[in-house]
Design a protein around this motif. Structure first.
Motif, PDB file in Angstrom:
ATOM      1  N   GLU A  50       0.846  -1.198   0.000  1.00 40.40           N
ATOM      2  CA  GLU A  50       0.000   0.000   0.000  1.00 40.40           C
ATOM      3  C   GLU A  50       0.879   1.246   0.000  1.00 40.40           C
ATOM      4  O   GLU A  50       1.700   1.445   0.900  1.00 40.40           O
ATOM      5  CB  GLU A  50      -0.895  -0.013   1.242  1.00 40.40           C
ATOM      6  CG  GLU A  50      -1.858   1.140   1.329  1.00 40.40           C
ATOM      7  CD  GLU A  50      -2.687   1.108   2.602  1.00 40.40           C
ATOM      8  OE1 GLU A  50      -3.100   2.195   3.033  1.00 40.40           O
ATOM      9  OE2 GLU A  50      -2.920   0.014   3.159  1.00 40.40           O
ATOM     10  N   ALA A  51       0.735   2.066  -1.033  1.00 42.95           N
ATOM     11  CA  ALA A  51       1.514   3.302  -1.152  1.00 42.95           C
ATOM     12  C   ALA A  51       0.591   4.408  -1.641  1.00 42.95           C
ATOM     13  O   ALA A  51       0.005   4.309  -2.720  1.00 42.95           O
ATOM     14  CB  ALA A  51       2.688   3.106  -2.112  1.00 42.95           C
ATOM     15  N   TRP A  61       9.146  15.375  -2.587  1.00 43.96           N
ATOM     16  CA  TRP A  61       7.854  14.714  -2.730  1.00 43.96           C
ATOM     17  C   TRP A  61       7.817  13.544  -1.780  1.00 43.96           C
ATOM     18  O   TRP A  61       8.700  12.688  -1.782  1.00 43.96           O
ATOM     19  CB  TRP A  61       7.631  14.273  -4.172  1.00 43.96           C
ATOM     20  CG  TRP A  61       7.433  15.470  -5.031  1.00 43.96           C
ATOM     21  CD1 TRP A  61       8.400  16.224  -5.638  1.00 43.96           C
ATOM     22  CD2 TRP A  61       6.189  16.103  -5.319  1.00 43.96           C
ATOM     23  NE1 TRP A  61       7.837  17.292  -6.292  1.00 43.96           N
ATOM     24  CE2 TRP A  61       6.475  17.241  -6.115  1.00 43.96           C
ATOM     25  CE3 TRP A  61       4.875  15.829  -4.987  1.00 43.96           C
ATOM     26  CZ2 TRP A  61       5.481  18.087  -6.586  1.00 43.96           C
ATOM     27  CZ3 TRP A  61       3.882  16.675  -5.458  1.00 43.96           C
ATOM     28  CH2 TRP A  61       4.188  17.783  -6.243  1.00 43.96           C
ATOM     29  N   GLU A  62       6.799  13.535  -0.947  1.00 51.33           N
ATOM     30  CA  GLU A  62       6.673  12.541   0.103  1.00 51.33           C
ATOM     31  C   GLU A  62       5.442  11.691  -0.152  1.00 51.33           C
ATOM     32  O   GLU A  62       4.448  12.166  -0.705  1.00 51.33           O
ATOM     33  CB  GLU A  62       6.553  13.255   1.454  1.00 51.33           C
ATOM     34  CG  GLU A  62       6.551  12.349   2.641  1.00 51.33           C
ATOM     35  CD  GLU A  62       6.580  13.137   3.957  1.00 51.33           C
ATOM     36  OE1 GLU A  62       6.654  12.482   4.999  1.00 51.33           O
ATOM     37  OE2 GLU A  62       6.516  14.386   3.939  1.00 51.33           O
ATOM     38  N   PHE A  63       5.513  10.431   0.249  1.00 53.14           N
ATOM     39  CA  PHE A  63       4.318   9.600   0.224  1.00 53.14           C
ATOM     40  C   PHE A  63       4.405   8.568   1.333  1.00 53.14           C
ATOM     41  O   PHE A  63       5.481   8.276   1.845  1.00 53.14           O
ATOM     42  CB  PHE A  63       4.072   8.969  -1.150  1.00 53.14           C
ATOM     43  CG  PHE A  63       5.115   7.999  -1.629  1.00 53.14           C
ATOM     44  CD1 PHE A  63       4.926   6.627  -1.509  1.00 53.14           C
ATOM     45  CD2 PHE A  63       6.265   8.453  -2.237  1.00 53.14           C
ATOM     46  CE1 PHE A  63       5.872   5.737  -1.975  1.00 53.14           C
ATOM     47  CE2 PHE A  63       7.216   7.572  -2.715  1.00 53.14           C
ATOM     48  CZ  PHE A  63       7.024   6.202  -2.579  1.00 53.14           C
ATOM     49  N   PHE A  64       3.239   8.079   1.711  1.00 52.06           N
ATOM     50  CA  PHE A  64       3.140   7.141   2.819  1.00 52.06           C
ATOM     51  C   PHE A  64       3.003   5.722   2.286  1.00 52.06           C
ATOM     52  O   PHE A  64       2.325   5.479   1.291  1.00 52.06           O
ATOM     53  CB  PHE A  64       1.960   7.491   3.723  1.00 52.06           C
ATOM     54  CG  PHE A  64       2.066   8.875   4.312  1.00 52.06           C
ATOM     55  CD1 PHE A  64       3.179   9.260   5.034  1.00 52.06           C
ATOM     56  CD2 PHE A  64       1.054   9.798   4.117  1.00 52.06           C
ATOM     57  CE1 PHE A  64       3.293  10.536   5.558  1.00 52.06           C
ATOM     58  CE2 PHE A  64       1.147  11.068   4.646  1.00 52.06           C
ATOM     59  CZ  PHE A  64       2.271  11.442   5.371  1.00 52.06           C
ATOM     60  N   VAL A  65       3.656   4.808   2.990  1.00 48.98           N
ATOM     61  CA  VAL A  65       3.679   3.395   2.636  1.00 48.98           C
ATOM     62  C   VAL A  65       3.281   2.622   3.879  1.00 48.98           C
ATOM     63  O   VAL A  65       3.751   2.937   4.981  1.00 48.98           O
ATOM     64  CB  VAL A  65       5.099   2.973   2.185  1.00 48.98           C
ATOM     65  CG1 VAL A  65       5.165   1.489   1.900  1.00 48.98           C
ATOM     66  CG2 VAL A  65       5.550   3.786   0.985  1.00 48.98           C
ATOM     67  N   TYR A  72       4.997   4.120   7.050  1.00 45.40           N
ATOM     68  CA  TYR A  72       6.292   4.750   6.799  1.00 45.40           C
ATOM     69  C   TYR A  72       6.076   5.950   5.884  1.00 45.40           C
ATOM     70  O   TYR A  72       5.061   6.072   5.225  1.00 45.40           O
ATOM     71  CB  TYR A  72       7.247   3.782   6.078  1.00 45.40           C
ATOM     72  CG  TYR A  72       7.471   2.491   6.812  1.00 45.40           C
ATOM     73  CD1 TYR A  72       8.523   2.361   7.715  1.00 45.40           C
ATOM     74  CD2 TYR A  72       6.645   1.392   6.596  1.00 45.40           C
ATOM     75  CE1 TYR A  72       8.741   1.174   8.381  1.00 45.40           C
ATOM     76  CE2 TYR A  72       6.855   0.199   7.271  1.00 45.40           C
ATOM     77  CZ  TYR A  72       7.901   0.091   8.160  1.00 45.40           C
ATOM     78  OH  TYR A  72       8.113  -1.086   8.823  1.00 45.40           O
ATOM     79  N   SER A  73       7.099   6.774   5.820  1.00 41.79           N
ATOM     80  CA  SER A  73       7.122   7.896   4.897  1.00 41.79           C
ATOM     81  C   SER A  73       8.373   7.766   4.040  1.00 41.79           C
ATOM     82  O   SER A  73       9.445   7.422   4.540  1.00 41.79           O
ATOM     83  CB  SER A  73       7.171   9.201   5.687  1.00 41.79           C
ATOM     84  OG  SER A  73       7.499  10.275   4.848  1.00 41.79           O
ATOM     85  N   LEU A  74       8.220   8.043   2.743  1.00 42.97           N
ATOM     86  CA  LEU A  74       9.368   8.108   1.836  1.00 42.97           C
ATOM     87  C   LEU A  74       9.425   9.516   1.266  1.00 42.97           C
ATOM     88  O   LEU A  74       8.428  10.011   0.731  1.00 42.97           O
ATOM     89  CB  LEU A  74       9.207   7.116   0.683  1.00 42.97           C
ATOM     90  CG  LEU A  74       9.762   5.722   0.872  1.00 42.97           C
ATOM     91  CD1 LEU A  74       9.518   4.876  -0.377  1.00 42.97           C
ATOM     92  CD2 LEU A  74      11.220   5.728   1.207  1.00 42.97           C
ATOM     93  N   LEU A  75      10.573  10.163   1.381  1.00 45.55           N
ATOM     94  CA  LEU A  75      10.788  11.479   0.817  1.00 45.55           C
ATOM     95  C   LEU A  75      11.755  11.333  -0.346  1.00 45.55           C
ATOM     96  O   LEU A  75      12.863  10.820  -0.179  1.00 45.55           O
ATOM     97  CB  LEU A  75      11.369  12.431   1.867  1.00 45.55           C
ATOM     98  CG  LEU A  75      11.746  13.833   1.378  1.00 45.55           C
ATOM     99  CD1 LEU A  75      10.506  14.601   0.928  1.00 45.55           C
ATOM    100  CD2 LEU A  75      12.495  14.588   2.467  1.00 45.55           C
ATOM    101  N   ALA A  76      11.327  11.767  -1.529  1.00 43.95           N
ATOM    102  CA  ALA A  76      12.162  11.727  -2.732  1.00 43.95           C
ATOM    103  C   ALA A  76      12.474  13.160  -3.127  1.00 43.95           C
ATOM    104  O   ALA A  76      11.567  13.981  -3.259  1.00 43.95           O
ATOM    105  CB  ALA A  76      11.422  11.011  -3.860  1.00 43.95           C
ATOM    106  N   HIS A  77      13.764  13.459  -3.312  1.00 44.61           N
ATOM    107  CA  HIS A  77      14.121  14.824  -3.705  1.00 44.61           C
ATOM    108  C   HIS A  77      15.454  14.862  -4.426  1.00 44.61           C
ATOM    109  O   HIS A  77      16.241  13.931  -4.386  1.00 44.61           O
ATOM    110  CB  HIS A  77      14.115  15.778  -2.504  1.00 44.61           C
ATOM    111  CG  HIS A  77      15.127  15.473  -1.439  1.00 44.61           C
ATOM    112  ND1 HIS A  77      16.352  16.084  -1.386  1.00 44.61           N
ATOM    113  CD2 HIS A  77      15.078  14.633  -0.374  1.00 44.61           C
ATOM    114  CE1 HIS A  77      17.019  15.643  -0.328  1.00 44.61           C
ATOM    115  NE2 HIS A  77      16.263  14.749   0.294  1.00 44.61           N
ATOM    116  N   TRP A  78      15.701  15.991  -5.071  1.00 45.98           N
ATOM    117  CA  TRP A  78      16.948  16.272  -5.780  1.00 45.98           C
ATOM    118  C   TRP A  78      17.837  17.085  -4.866  1.00 45.98           C
ATOM    119  O   TRP A  78      17.365  17.869  -4.043  1.00 45.98           O
ATOM    120  CB  TRP A  78      16.618  17.069  -7.045  1.00 45.98           C
ATOM    121  CG  TRP A  78      17.811  17.708  -7.677  1.00 45.98           C
ATOM    122  CD1 TRP A  78      18.657  17.140  -8.584  1.00 45.98           C
ATOM    123  CD2 TRP A  78      18.289  19.040  -7.455  1.00 45.98           C
ATOM    124  NE1 TRP A  78      19.637  18.032  -8.942  1.00 45.98           N
ATOM    125  CE2 TRP A  78      19.432  19.216  -8.256  1.00 45.98           C
ATOM    126  CE3 TRP A  78      17.875  20.090  -6.658  1.00 45.98           C
ATOM    127  CZ2 TRP A  78      20.157  20.395  -8.292  1.00 45.98           C
ATOM    128  CZ3 TRP A  78      18.603  21.265  -6.689  1.00 45.98           C
ATOM    129  CH2 TRP A  78      19.720  21.405  -7.497  1.00 45.98           C
TER     130      TRP A  78
END
Length: 147
Positions: A50-51, A61-65, A72-78
């Motif tokens: 589940e994401a 950009w963050e999303f919850f898993v 959990y939280s995943l943060l994706a960035h440059w």
């Protein structure tokens, strides 16, 4: 140093949008990385994990898993890193805690072992895909030293 403490991924990739705005607006509005977060979300969903949809969280950009009832939280960035600077993508995971636990827990830094279910799901995505190059896993301290 235990490899399990290496929880933050940094890597290079030409697959995700690095274009800056043409006008004089702030290049970080919105931040780069939405397509990376979308890619990771889709790969996790392919594993029946589940994401939620990514959202702009100011620094990336963050999303919850959710895995086995744990969120959990995943943060994706440059990020520009290195000498000379190069375009680096960053994935920062964390476990979400309830308000009281976050306020009163002794483990404010969060134990990296608590992230293992999420890391077990994302490491193959990053380590085995030809979309990512020069994938390195860092501890929080190692990441702080280079960022």
């Amino acid at each position: 140093m235990n490899f399990d403490d290496k929880i933050i991924a940094i890597f290079e990739s030409d697959a995700f949008d690095l274009s800056w705005p043409d006008d004089d607006s702030d290049p970080n509005e919105p931040p780069l990385g939405k397509d990376l977060a979308d890619f990771l979300q889709a790969r996790l969903q392919e594993q029946s994990i589940e994401a939620d949809a990514p959202f702009d969280s100011e620094t990336g950009w963050e999303f919850f898993v959710t895995i086995e009832g744990v969120q959990y939280s995943l943060l994706a960035h440059w990020a520009p890193m290195g000498e000379p600077e190069s375009d680096i993508w960053v994935i920062q995971p964390q476990i979400l805690q309830g308000c009281l636990k976050a306020l009163f827990s002794r483990d404010q830094g969060q134990n990296p072992r608590d992230l293992q279910p999420l890391l077990k799901a994302i490491k193959p995505i990053l380590n085995e895909s030809n979309v990512f190059s020069d994938v390195r896993w860092l501890t929080r301290d190692e990441f702080s030293a280079v960022y």
